[in-house]
Design a protein around this motif. Structure first.
Motif, PDB file in Angstrom:
ATOM      1  N   ASN A 147       0.813  -1.219   0.000  1.00 25.87           N
ATOM      2  CA  ASN A 147       0.000   0.000   0.000  1.00 25.87           C
ATOM      3  C   ASN A 147       0.845   1.268   0.000  1.00 25.87           C
ATOM      4  O   ASN A 147       0.335   2.359  -0.248  1.00 25.87           O
ATOM      5  CB  ASN A 147      -0.921   0.041   1.226  1.00 25.87           C
ATOM      6  CG  ASN A 147      -1.875  -1.127   1.318  1.00 25.87           C
ATOM      7  OD1 ASN A 147      -2.206  -1.577   2.416  1.00 25.87           O
ATOM      8  ND2 ASN A 147      -2.329  -1.653   0.184  1.00 25.87           N
ATOM      9  N   LEU A 148       2.137   1.133   0.289  1.00 19.07           N
ATOM     10  CA  LEU A 148       2.989   2.309   0.448  1.00 19.07           C
ATOM     11  C   LEU A 148       3.139   3.112  -0.839  1.00 19.07           C
ATOM     12  O   LEU A 148       3.498   4.291  -0.794  1.00 19.07           O
ATOM     13  CB  LEU A 148       4.378   1.889   0.948  1.00 19.07           C
ATOM     14  CG  LEU A 148       4.453   1.446   2.416  1.00 19.07           C
ATOM     15  CD1 LEU A 148       5.755   0.706   2.685  1.00 19.07           C
ATOM     16  CD2 LEU A 148       4.303   2.640   3.343  1.00 19.07           C
ATOM     17  N   ASN A 149       2.852   2.507  -1.981  1.00 21.21           N
ATOM     18  CA  ASN A 149       3.077   3.211  -3.246  1.00 21.21           C
ATOM     19  C   ASN A 149       2.047   4.290  -3.536  1.00 21.21           C
ATOM     20  O   ASN A 149       2.294   5.179  -4.339  1.00 21.21           O
ATOM     21  CB  ASN A 149       3.110   2.229  -4.422  1.00 21.21           C
ATOM     22  CG  ASN A 149       1.731   1.778  -4.850  1.00 21.21           C
ATOM     23  OD1 ASN A 149       0.896   1.433  -4.014  1.00 21.21           O
ATOM     24  ND2 ASN A 149       1.481   1.763  -6.148  1.00 21.21           N
ATOM     25  N   ARG A 150       0.867   4.237  -2.885  1.00 22.34           N
ATOM     26  CA  ARG A 150      -0.166   5.213  -3.274  1.00 22.34           C
ATOM     27  C   ARG A 150      -1.171   5.552  -2.192  1.00 22.34           C
ATOM     28  O   ARG A 150      -1.974   6.465  -2.354  1.00 22.34           O
ATOM     29  CB  ARG A 150      -0.919   4.741  -4.517  1.00 22.34           C
ATOM     30  CG  ARG A 150      -2.099   3.772  -4.276  1.00 22.34           C
ATOM     31  CD  ARG A 150      -1.661   2.361  -4.180  1.00 22.34           C
ATOM     32  NE  ARG A 150      -2.796   1.408  -4.040  1.00 22.34           N
ATOM     33  CZ  ARG A 150      -2.657   0.194  -3.545  1.00 22.34           C
ATOM     34  NH1 ARG A 150      -1.471  -0.238  -3.134  1.00 22.34           N
ATOM     35  NH2 ARG A 150      -3.691  -0.614  -3.443  1.00 22.34           N
ATOM     36  N   GLN A 151      -1.191   4.881  -1.056  1.00 24.38           N
ATOM     37  CA  GLN A 151      -2.229   5.130  -0.060  1.00 24.38           C
ATOM     38  C   GLN A 151      -1.766   6.194   0.932  1.00 24.38           C
ATOM     39  O   GLN A 151      -0.831   5.994   1.706  1.00 24.38           O
ATOM     40  CB  GLN A 151      -2.617   3.834   0.639  1.00 24.38           C
ATOM     41  CG  GLN A 151      -3.210   2.814  -0.330  1.00 24.38           C
ATOM     42  CD  GLN A 151      -3.997   1.713   0.337  1.00 24.38           C
ATOM     43  OE1 GLN A 151      -4.326   1.772   1.518  1.00 24.38           O
ATOM     44  NE2 GLN A 151      -4.331   0.678  -0.436  1.00 24.38           N
ATOM     45  N   THR A 152      -2.447   7.334   0.909  1.00 24.35           N
ATOM     46  CA  THR A 152      -2.033   8.514   1.671  1.00 24.35           C
ATOM     47  C   THR A 152      -1.867   8.232   3.160  1.00 24.35           C
ATOM     48  O   THR A 152      -0.952   8.758   3.797  1.00 24.35           O
ATOM     49  CB  THR A 152      -3.067   9.639   1.476  1.00 24.35           C
ATOM     50  OG1 THR A 152      -3.159   9.949   0.083  1.00 24.35           O
ATOM     51  CG2 THR A 152      -2.666  10.889   2.240  1.00 24.35           C
ATOM     52  N   LEU A 153      -2.730   7.418   3.723  1.00 22.75           N
ATOM     53  CA  LEU A 153      -2.681   7.159   5.159  1.00 22.75           C
ATOM     54  C   LEU A 153      -1.653   6.103   5.544  1.00 22.75           C
ATOM     55  O   LEU A 153      -1.420   5.859   6.728  1.00 22.75           O
ATOM     56  CB  LEU A 153      -4.060   6.715   5.658  1.00 22.75           C
ATOM     57  CG  LEU A 153      -5.191   7.739   5.511  1.00 22.75           C
ATOM     58  CD1 LEU A 153      -6.516   7.124   5.948  1.00 22.75           C
ATOM     59  CD2 LEU A 153      -4.903   8.991   6.317  1.00 22.75           C
ATOM     60  N   CYS A 154      -1.034   5.479   4.548  1.00 24.77           N
ATOM     61  CA  CYS A 154      -0.072   4.406   4.810  1.00 24.77           C
ATOM     62  C   CYS A 154       1.353   4.953   4.752  1.00 24.77           C
ATOM     63  O   CYS A 154       1.778   5.499   3.736  1.00 24.77           O
ATOM     64  CB  CYS A 154      -0.239   3.285   3.790  1.00 24.77           C
ATOM     65  SG  CYS A 154       0.853   1.873   4.069  1.00 24.77           S
ATOM     66  N   ASP A 155       2.071   4.815   5.867  1.00 27.49           N
ATOM     67  CA  ASP A 155       3.484   5.176   5.904  1.00 27.49           C
ATOM     68  C   ASP A 155       4.186   4.220   6.861  1.00 27.49           C
ATOM     69  O   ASP A 155       3.577   3.268   7.353  1.00 27.49           O
ATOM     70  CB  ASP A 155       3.678   6.649   6.299  1.00 27.49           C
ATOM     71  CG  ASP A 155       3.005   7.002   7.625  1.00 27.49           C
ATOM     72  OD1 ASP A 155       3.044   6.166   8.553  1.00 27.49           O
ATOM     73  OD2 ASP A 155       2.457   8.111   7.735  1.00 27.49           O
ATOM     74  N   MET A 156       5.437   4.484   7.132  1.00 25.28           N
ATOM     75  CA  MET A 156       6.208   3.552   7.951  1.00 25.28           C
ATOM     76  C   MET A 156       5.731   3.524   9.406  1.00 25.28           C
ATOM     77  O   MET A 156       6.041   2.591  10.143  1.00 25.28           O
ATOM     78  CB  MET A 156       7.702   3.908   7.891  1.00 25.28           C
ATOM     79  CG  MET A 156       8.300   3.766   6.496  1.00 25.28           C
ATOM     80  SD  MET A 156       8.048   2.112   5.761  1.00 25.28           S
ATOM     81  CE  MET A 156       9.126   1.132   6.808  1.00 25.28           C
ATOM     82  N   ASP A 157       4.960   4.532   9.825  1.00 21.41           N
ATOM     83  CA  ASP A 157       4.419   4.542  11.183  1.00 21.41           C
ATOM     84  C   ASP A 157       3.074   3.823  11.286  1.00 21.41           C
ATOM     85  O   ASP A 157       2.706   3.347  12.358  1.00 21.41           O
ATOM     86  CB  ASP A 157       4.248   5.985  11.685  1.00 21.41           C
ATOM     87  CG  ASP A 157       5.572   6.686  11.901  1.00 21.41           C
ATOM     88  OD1 ASP A 157       6.539   5.999  12.294  1.00 21.41           O
ATOM     89  OD2 ASP A 157       5.642   7.904  11.658  1.00 21.41           O
TER      90      ASP A 157
END
Length: 279
Positions: free
Chosen positions: A116-126
């Protein structure tokens, strides 16, 4: 005698420079938070009341030439039901927070994963591996704590859609895939509210606005998710469709007629084409 909300707002207001020059009476986010903490009144209600008094929340000063104070008040007093918090849903959710939609009722039973890290705004390493609903709640506190967010970690069904949509002004279909889109469209029609829907596959996508009783894409797109899975989900396509969906949601919430009502906008970013077709 307890101080009235109007009086409290007047006591907390400050002069603030306008983007176009000059000064206006304004309410800064910290003042909104203070009043909300002291009174228990939601921030969106405080901001809407301030606008009624001719006092501009500084958070929305850059909206004012595109969204009038009267329209901003309508947005703050609106309730939107959004299904899905993935690629489309996360981007739409952030835009609605920043635009000042007062109450956001959202649902997604999924957790984030690495793809999901490639495009989902709410998804990050945290937020990776956390529930999407939890990430949405955290984002709201960072971006706009004035908004009332009812984020539910659940996959909605034909049985739960009606209760989820009850009392809302508009519904947003940000579901991944096509499986449950027709059910959501039918339930929005029964709730007598408009539905904004969209989907992407690779560099292509569509956006449609479905008024109660109108035909929608879900009635002829089927339930095969193969196109999205085969062609992928690049971030520019996701952001473009999500932005168009958010714009149509705001257009209708402020009382305007959508030019996409009963129609579908088809886009192809590879060919850079946009075409509107009747449904």
């Amino acid at each position: 005698m307890a101080e009235s909300l109007d009086a409290y707002i007047h006591r907390m207001m400050l002069p603030a420079p306008l983007p176009q020059g000059g000064l206006a009476l304004a309410l800064v986010p910290g003042a909104v938070a203070k009043i909300a903490s002291d009174t228990g009144i939601p921030g969106w209600n405080i901001e809407a009341t301030a606008l009624d008094l001719g006092i501009l929340p500084t958070r929305y000063l850059r909206n004012m030439h595109s969204i009038t104070p009267e329209a901003q008040t309508r947005l703050l007093r609106s309730t939107v039901a959004q299904v899905g918090l993935g690629g489309l849903g996360g981007t739409i959710f952030e835009q609605l927070l920043r635009l000042g939609i007062g109450t956001l009722r959202i649902a997604d039973g999924d957790n984030f994963e690495e793809s999901n890290l490639n495009r989902q705004t709410l998804c990050d390493m945290d937020t990776i591996w956390r529930s999407k609903a939890q990430a949405a709640r955290l984002a709201a506190t960072r971006i706009n704590p004035s908004i009332t967010v009812d984020a539910r970690h659940e996959f909605l069904t034909a049985d739960t859609f009606p209760h989820f949509l009850a009392g809302c002004d508009l519904a947003i279909d940000a579901l991944g895939g096509l499986t449950h889109r027709l059910t959501l469209q039918q339930c929005a029609a029964k709730a007598n509210i408009p539905l904004v829907t969209g989907a992407i596959a690779g560099w292509t996508g569509y956006v449609a606005v479905i008024m109660p009783g109108q035909t929608g894409p879900a009635q002829f797109m089927g339930q095969d998710n193969g196109a999205e899975e085969k062609l992928g989900c690049p971030a520019p396509s996701v952001c473009t469709v999500a932005t168009l969906m958010a714009a149509e949601a705001v257009r209708m919430l402020r009382g305007d007629v959508s030019p996409l009502a009963g129609k579908m906008l088809l886009m192809d970013l590879r060919q850079l084409t946009f075409e509107t077709v009747a449904l």
